[in-house]
Design an enzyme around this catalytic site. Structure first.
Site, PDB file in Angstrom:
ATOM      1  N   ASN A   1      41.379  -3.877  40.158  1.00 46.53           N
ATOM      2  CA  ASN A   1      42.503  -4.071  41.075  1.00 46.53           C
ATOM      3  C   ASN A   1      43.734  -3.260  40.663  1.00 46.53           C
ATOM      4  O   ASN A   1      44.823  -3.500  41.188  1.00 46.53           O
ATOM      5  CB  ASN A   1      42.861  -5.561  41.140  1.00 46.53           C
ATOM      6  CG  ASN A   1      41.778  -6.372  41.808  1.00 46.53           C
ATOM      7  OD1 ASN A   1      41.302  -6.033  42.885  1.00 46.53           O
ATOM      8  ND2 ASN A   1      41.356  -7.449  41.154  1.00 46.53           N
TER       9      ASN A   1
ATOM     10  N   ARG B   1      36.387  -7.730  35.627  1.00 48.45           N
ATOM     11  CA  ARG B   1      36.390  -7.081  36.943  1.00 48.45           C
ATOM     12  C   ARG B   1      37.788  -6.975  37.541  1.00 48.45           C
ATOM     13  O   ARG B   1      38.045  -6.129  38.410  1.00 48.45           O
ATOM     14  CB  ARG B   1      35.445  -7.833  37.895  1.00 48.45           C
ATOM     15  CG  ARG B   1      35.275  -7.126  39.228  1.00 48.45           C
ATOM     16  CD  ARG B   1      34.132  -7.658  40.048  1.00 48.45           C
ATOM     17  NE  ARG B   1      34.089  -7.005  41.349  1.00 48.45           N
ATOM     18  CZ  ARG B   1      33.100  -7.118  42.217  1.00 48.45           C
ATOM     19  NH1 ARG B   1      32.043  -7.861  41.933  1.00 48.45           N
ATOM     20  NH2 ARG B   1      33.140  -6.487  43.377  1.00 48.45           N
TER      21      ARG B   1
ATOM     22  N   HIS C   1      48.306  -3.943  48.142  1.00 49.54           N
ATOM     23  CA  HIS C   1      47.940  -4.885  49.215  1.00 49.54           C
ATOM     24  C   HIS C   1      49.174  -5.435  49.926  1.00 49.54           C
ATOM     25  O   HIS C   1      49.173  -5.628  51.144  1.00 49.54           O
ATOM     26  CB  HIS C   1      47.113  -6.044  48.646  1.00 49.54           C
ATOM     27  CG  HIS C   1      45.672  -5.699  48.415  1.00 49.54           C
ATOM     28  ND1 HIS C   1      44.805  -6.528  47.755  1.00 49.54           N
ATOM     29  CD2 HIS C   1      44.943  -4.622  48.782  1.00 49.54           C
ATOM     30  CE1 HIS C   1      43.605  -5.966  47.711  1.00 49.54           C
ATOM     31  NE2 HIS C   1      43.669  -4.807  48.327  1.00 49.54           N
TER      32      HIS C   1
ATOM     33  N   GLU D   1      41.200   5.913  44.824  1.00 50.64           N
ATOM     34  CA  GLU D   1      40.286   5.060  44.058  1.00 50.64           C
ATOM     35  C   GLU D   1      39.621   5.840  42.924  1.00 50.64           C
ATOM     36  O   GLU D   1      39.369   5.303  41.848  1.00 50.64           O
ATOM     37  CB  GLU D   1      39.226   4.451  44.978  1.00 50.64           C
ATOM     38  CG  GLU D   1      39.765   3.506  46.038  1.00 50.64           C
ATOM     39  CD  GLU D   1      40.168   2.131  45.492  1.00 50.64           C
ATOM     40  OE1 GLU D   1      40.006   1.895  44.271  1.00 50.64           O
ATOM     41  OE2 GLU D   1      40.650   1.298  46.271  1.00 50.64           O
TER      42      GLU D   1
ATOM     43  N   HIS E   1      44.614   2.160  53.095  1.00 50.10           N
ATOM     44  CA  HIS E   1      44.379   1.471  51.830  1.00 50.10           C
ATOM     45  C   HIS E   1      44.602   2.392  50.623  1.00 50.10           C
ATOM     46  O   HIS E   1      45.280   2.025  49.663  1.00 50.10           O
ATOM     47  CB  HIS E   1      42.956   0.903  51.802  1.00 50.10           C
ATOM     48  CG  HIS E   1      42.611   0.210  50.524  1.00 50.10           C
ATOM     49  ND1 HIS E   1      43.243  -0.952  50.130  1.00 50.10           N
ATOM     50  CD2 HIS E   1      41.713   0.513  49.546  1.00 50.10           C
ATOM     51  CE1 HIS E   1      42.747  -1.327  48.948  1.00 50.10           C
ATOM     52  NE2 HIS E   1      41.827  -0.469  48.577  1.00 50.10           N
TER      53      HIS E   1
ATOM     54  N   HIS F   1      46.345  -2.274  43.161  1.00 50.44           N
ATOM     55  CA  HIS F   1      46.080  -3.030  44.385  1.00 50.44           C
ATOM     56  C   HIS F   1      47.059  -4.184  44.599  1.00 50.44           C
ATOM     57  O   HIS F   1      47.220  -4.636  45.721  1.00 50.44           O
ATOM     58  CB  HIS F   1      44.653  -3.577  44.373  1.00 50.44           C
ATOM     59  CG  HIS F   1      43.605  -2.530  44.583  1.00 50.44           C
ATOM     60  ND1 HIS F   1      43.477  -1.435  43.762  1.00 50.44           N
ATOM     61  CD2 HIS F   1      42.622  -2.411  45.517  1.00 50.44           C
ATOM     62  CE1 HIS F   1      42.464  -0.685  44.188  1.00 50.44           C
ATOM     63  NE2 HIS F   1      41.935  -1.253  45.242  1.00 50.44           N
TER      64      HIS F   1
ATOM     65  N   LYS G   1      31.832  -7.508  47.079  1.00 47.79           N
ATOM     66  CA  LYS G   1      33.020  -8.160  47.642  1.00 47.79           C
ATOM     67  C   LYS G   1      33.026  -7.934  49.150  1.00 47.79           C
ATOM     68  O   LYS G   1      32.982  -6.782  49.607  1.00 47.79           O
ATOM     69  CB  LYS G   1      34.295  -7.575  47.043  1.00 47.79           C
ATOM     70  CG  LYS G   1      34.753  -8.244  45.774  1.00 47.79           C
ATOM     71  CD  LYS G   1      36.146  -7.731  45.430  1.00 47.79           C
ATOM     72  CE  LYS G   1      36.692  -8.403  44.202  1.00 47.79           C
ATOM     73  NZ  LYS G   1      38.044  -7.915  43.894  1.00 47.79           N
TER      74      LYS G   1
ATOM     75  N   ARG H   1      23.509 -18.685  56.353  1.00 50.75           N
ATOM     76  CA  ARG H   1      23.868 -18.898  54.940  1.00 50.75           C
ATOM     77  C   ARG H   1      23.451 -17.741  54.038  1.00 50.75           C
ATOM     78  O   ARG H   1      23.333 -17.901  52.825  1.00 50.75           O
ATOM     79  CB  ARG H   1      23.285 -20.221  54.415  1.00 50.75           C
ATOM     80  CG  ARG H   1      23.843 -21.448  55.124  1.00 50.75           C
ATOM     81  CD  ARG H   1      23.469 -22.722  54.372  1.00 50.75           C
ATOM     82  NE  ARG H   1      24.039 -23.892  55.046  1.00 50.75           N
ATOM     83  CZ  ARG H   1      23.387 -24.604  55.965  1.00 50.75           C
ATOM     84  NH1 ARG H   1      22.155 -24.270  56.301  1.00 50.75           N
ATOM     85  NH2 ARG H   1      23.977 -25.644  56.528  1.00 50.75           N
TER      86      ARG H   1
ATOM     87  N   LYS I   1      32.098   1.539  38.401  1.00 49.73           N
ATOM     88  CA  LYS I   1      32.077   0.289  39.166  1.00 49.73           C
ATOM     89  C   LYS I   1      30.859  -0.544  38.789  1.00 49.73           C
ATOM     90  O   LYS I   1      30.947  -1.762  38.601  1.00 49.73           O
ATOM     91  CB  LYS I   1      32.070   0.613  40.669  1.00 49.73           C
ATOM     92  CG  LYS I   1      32.112  -0.623  41.598  1.00 49.73           C
ATOM     93  CD  LYS I   1      33.523  -1.128  41.804  1.00 49.73           C
ATOM     94  CE  LYS I   1      33.580  -2.353  42.705  1.00 49.73           C
ATOM     95  NZ  LYS I   1      33.969  -2.063  44.078  1.00 49.73           N
TER      96      LYS I   1
ATOM     97  N   GLU J   1      34.385 -11.575  39.162  1.00 53.91           N
ATOM     98  CA  GLU J   1      35.785 -11.423  38.767  1.00 53.91           C
ATOM     99  C   GLU J   1      36.298 -12.591  37.949  1.00 53.91           C
ATOM    100  O   GLU J   1      37.378 -13.131  38.198  1.00 53.91           O
ATOM    101  CB  GLU J   1      36.683 -11.208  40.002  1.00 53.91           C
ATOM    102  CG  GLU J   1      37.919 -10.407  39.694  1.00 53.91           C
ATOM    103  CD  GLU J   1      38.683  -9.954  40.927  1.00 53.91           C
ATOM    104  OE1 GLU J   1      39.776 -10.471  41.151  1.00 53.91           O
ATOM    105  OE2 GLU J   1      38.168  -9.101  41.658  1.00 53.91           O
TER     106      GLU J   1
END
Length: 363
Positions: free
Chosen positions: A248, A244, A255, A186, A268, A251, A144, A122, A230, A240
């Site tokens: 993206n 935040r 994606h 990026e 990517h 993206h 993330k 956990r 960042k 997010e």
């Protein structure tokens, strides 16, 4: 040149340490955090061959007990099967809750190691040691983590902040040119969404497509300013809930392109570059952004040796359908990050499919 950037969070703040030869300080830096003695170092065979022994030597000299695990390189191996292998090694080495997983690699290794650490017992410690430009400026920071589902990228994951992000710019010397360019996507993103001064620095550089043409001072500035951007965004919105989402930029369509090409045709960064070109044009079509600014953005993308057009054979209707599976969809509406000026963006779900289709047909 040494920089330390703080990511200030309510529950667990941490540092991004940027310095040459930092890899040799890994053990010492982790020891100062008073972590448990057991460490699982996760990498891929290529990265481990370059840097694995140095990392292990640094950790053992600081008193850590180190086990290691290598996973195959590439986005297509970012799956639950790879996570199972990590769990098996963690069990074999009896990793307890005080233990730490160390991600030594690019974004794929970082995301998987972070997810395994988030879910083993956990949640145990994770330290990110990114070895690609893309991971250094983006994926290693912010917590993330996750893996891909056959129908979409990063659909399985968790937020799990690292205890430390350790960046050694010297390791970029072993980075393949294509991966360096991917990272530049990026970096350009940060210039568009947050930092107009960074954008101007990139415009002033004659070439951005190979590390050897980029001055060390600019590399340090790229790392520092991108990581600061960042950190600023994540500190304001850890999970997010709002701001935040601007990270993206490029993206959403990116994606979809990655997923539809099976994570084999474009990497990517290349997909994000294509996505930024499309998002910029959508903003122009909606009257939100000046045509001259999108041309400046696209010129930077081309200067970095990145694609500005969709790969041949990618079906536009399939992209529009894939957008509905994006994590950022809310109440059935696709949310786009769109620029309004260099350094400023907004998030909207008011982009009609016809506009997306029209832009993609010209991309």
């Amino acid at each position: 040149m040494t920089s330390v950037i703080n990511v200030n969070l309510p529950e667990q703040s941490y540092e991004i340490a940027i310095a040459s030869l930092n890899l040799d300080q890994l053990g010492q830096q982790m020891a100062s955090l008073k972590l448990g003695k057991k460490v699982l170092l996760v990498s891929n065979p290529t990265i481990f061959k370059h840097f694995g022994e140095r990392a292990i030597a640094s950790l053992t000299s600081a008193g850590f007990e180190v086990a290691s695990c290598t996973l195959p390189p590439g986005e297509r191996y970012k799956t639950l099967n790879s996570i199972q292998k990590l769990y098996d090694v963690a069990l074999e080495n009896r990793l307890e809750r005080s233990a730490t997983m160390v991600a030594l690699g690019g974004g794929v290794i970082g995301d998987m190691t972070g997810f395994a650490a988030a879910t083993w017992l956990r949640g145990i410690n994770v330290v990110q040691v990114p070895t690609t430009l893309l991971a250094m400026v983006d994926s290693a920071i912010g917590g993330k983590t996750g893996v891909n589902h056959p129908h979409g990228k990063n659909l399985i994951g968790a937020f799990h902040q690292p205890r430390l992000v350790l960046i050694d710019p010297d390791v970029l010397k072993t980075l393949p040119m294509r991966e360096f360019r991917a990272g530049m996507a990026e970096v350009i993103k940060y210039g568009v969404i947050w930092d107009a001064e960074l954008f101007a620095q990139l415009e002033a550089s004659k070439r951005l497509d190979q590390l050897r043409y980029v001055k060390p001072e600019l590399i340090h500035s790229i790392l520092m300013r991108s990581c600061q951007a960042k950190a600023d965004v994540v500190s304001k919105d850890e999970k997010e809930g709002g701001l935040r989402a601007i990270l993206n930029y490029g993206h959403t369509i990116g994606h979809a392109v990655e997923s539809l090409t099976g994570y084999r045709l474009v990497n990517h960064g290349e997909a994000v570059a294509i996505g930024m070109v499309a998002a910029g044009q959508i903003a122009v079509e909606l009257g939100m952004w000046q045509k001259e600014d999108t041309e400046r953005q696209n010129a930077l993308i081309q200067k970095a040796g990145l694609p500005t057009q969709l790969p041949s054979g990618v079906d536009i209707e399939a992209i529009i359908e894939a957008l509905q599976l994006d994590k950022k969809v809310k109440a059935g509406k696709v949310r786009f990050v769109l620029p309004t000026e260099i350094g400023v963006v907004t998030v909207t779900d008011e982009v009609a499919s016809d506009i997306i289709r029209q832009v993609l047909q010209g991309t």
